[in-house]
Design an enzyme around this catalytic site. Structure first.
Site, PDB file in Angstrom:
ATOM      1  N   ASP A  67      30.263  33.305  41.561  1.00 43.46           N
ATOM      2  CA  ASP A  67      29.368  32.514  40.707  1.00 43.46           C
ATOM      3  C   ASP A  67      29.258  31.069  41.168  1.00 43.46           C
ATOM      4  O   ASP A  67      30.000  30.632  42.055  1.00 43.46           O
ATOM      5  CB  ASP A  67      29.830  32.580  39.238  1.00 43.46           C
ATOM      6  N   ASP A 136      37.864  33.892  26.828  1.00 39.03           N
ATOM      7  CA  ASP A 136      37.005  34.767  26.010  1.00 39.03           C
ATOM      8  C   ASP A 136      36.861  36.165  26.630  1.00 39.03           C
ATOM      9  O   ASP A 136      36.010  36.945  26.208  1.00 39.03           O
ATOM     10  CB  ASP A 136      35.616  34.116  25.812  1.00 39.03           C
ATOM     11  N   HIS A 138      35.956  36.878  29.732  1.00 37.03           N
ATOM     12  CA  HIS A 138      34.912  37.064  30.744  1.00 37.03           C
ATOM     13  C   HIS A 138      35.495  37.302  32.138  1.00 37.03           C
ATOM     14  O   HIS A 138      36.596  36.858  32.439  1.00 37.03           O
ATOM     15  CB  HIS A 138      33.917  35.884  30.763  1.00 37.03           C
ATOM     16  N   GLU A 143      29.778  36.434  30.092  1.00 39.19           N
ATOM     17  CA  GLU A 143      30.284  36.027  28.795  1.00 39.19           C
ATOM     18  C   GLU A 143      30.139  37.180  27.791  1.00 39.19           C
ATOM     19  O   GLU A 143      29.440  38.164  28.069  1.00 39.19           O
ATOM     20  CB  GLU A 143      29.486  34.803  28.314  1.00 39.19           C
TER      21      GLU A 143
HETATM   22  P1  PGA Z   1      40.829  29.699  35.300  1.00 44.11           P
HETATM   23  O1  PGA Z   1      39.403  30.363  35.026  1.00 44.11           O
HETATM   24  O2  PGA Z   1      41.453  30.476  36.421  1.00 44.11           O
HETATM   25  O3  PGA Z   1      40.528  28.294  35.687  1.00 44.11           O
HETATM   26  O4  PGA Z   1      41.616  29.819  34.037  1.00 44.11           O
HETATM   27  C1  PGA Z   1      39.304  31.742  34.961  1.00 44.11           C
HETATM   28  C2  PGA Z   1      37.895  32.176  34.602  1.00 44.11           C
HETATM   29  O5  PGA Z   1      37.235  31.520  33.785  1.00 44.11           O
HETATM   30  O6  PGA Z   1      37.462  33.203  35.124  1.00 44.11           O
END
Ligand code: PGA
Length: 260
Positions: A67, A136, A138, A143
């Protein structure tokens, strides 16, 4: 879905990097799916170490990132292009032309997304996809309520994700609210998937993704439907799993199973 629980973030990162190395040694021209965020940093550090100290070779590797934020140019310090180059690509020997990261500044997002999907197919598909998980639930920027068969597309970020990611930006209002992201369907076509999670903050999302129902409200739960998915956790991220003892039992006894 295999659940591997290591005591620390470092041990978890070493174990996951070992899996990547085994795949690269078996297939030097592997296509790797890359993730950004704090969690995969340890794996990238271990892979850089294996490259520098043991000659792990990336010269035939192709990568596709999950992404990118919409509106951030590639040289923006918070862009995922910048993140990947600083934290991984500039330390290993992947040819630049083999690196694909969604564009946050294309003039035609729809056409770009189609092209990105087509490039993945033309490169033979993703051999191993690395994933983090949002608080959350994802994966990539899929999302809650994202279709479990979604493809690469533009997404509006959840407010909780914007809050989580605001730690990297000077001001919360600087966090982009749109992103271009591989879909859950795109991710599920990878031959193998590893999902990494570390820390207490991920414990709820992990419990739901691993032990809850498959639901678009927790897009990581789709991995339950993948034949070769592995979840690497540290103790804190595993702390809300009901079946912790069972996963440890399986992992202790697996090496003794007949190999053929
Ligand atoms: P993070 O993000 O590794 O910075 O916790 C993970 C994500 O949002 O996929």
């Amino acid at each position: 879905m295999e659940v591997i629980i290591e005591k620390t973030y470092e041990q978890m990162s070493i174990a996951a990097a070992q899996e990547v190395a085994i795949i690269l040694n078996a297939k030097p021209n592997s296509v790797l799916g890359m993730a950004t965020g704090s969690t995969p940093l340890g794996v990238y550090q271990q892979l850089v170490k294996l490259h520098k100290e043991q000659g792990l070779d990336f010269s035939q590797v192709t990568t596709f990132n999950l992404d990118e934020y919409v509106g951030l140019p590639t040289d923006h310090p918070q862009s995922y292009h910048h993140f990947m180059h600083e934290n991984f690509f500039k330390h290993v020997n992947i040819p630049l032309q083999n690196i694909y990261i969604p564009s946050g500044t294309t003039s035609n997002y729809r056409a770009f997304c189609q092209w990105f999907e087509q490039r993945i197919r033309e490169c033979g598909g993703i051999d191993l996809q690395i994933l983090g998980i949002g608080s959350d639930g994802h994966i990539a920027f899929n999302e809650p309520s994202s279709s479990l068969s979604s493809r690469t597309r533009l997404k509006t970020l959840a407010q909780s994700t914007i809050e989580d990611n605001s730690r990297f930006f000077d001001r919360p209002e600087d966090v982009p609210i749109y992103a271009i992201t591989m879909g859950v369907g795109t991710i599920m076509e990878a031959d193998r998937i590893i999902l990494l999670a570390s820390g207490e903050k991920k414990a709820d999302a992990i419990a739901k993704a691993v032990e809850g129902p498959v639901t678009s409200m927790i897009t990581a739960s789709a991995l339950q439907m993948h034949a070769k998915s592995r979840v690497y956790l540290d103790t804190a991220a595993a702390s809300k799993l009901q079946m912790r003892n069972y996963y440890d039992w399986i992992n202790e006894n697996k090496p003794g199973a007949p190999q053929v």
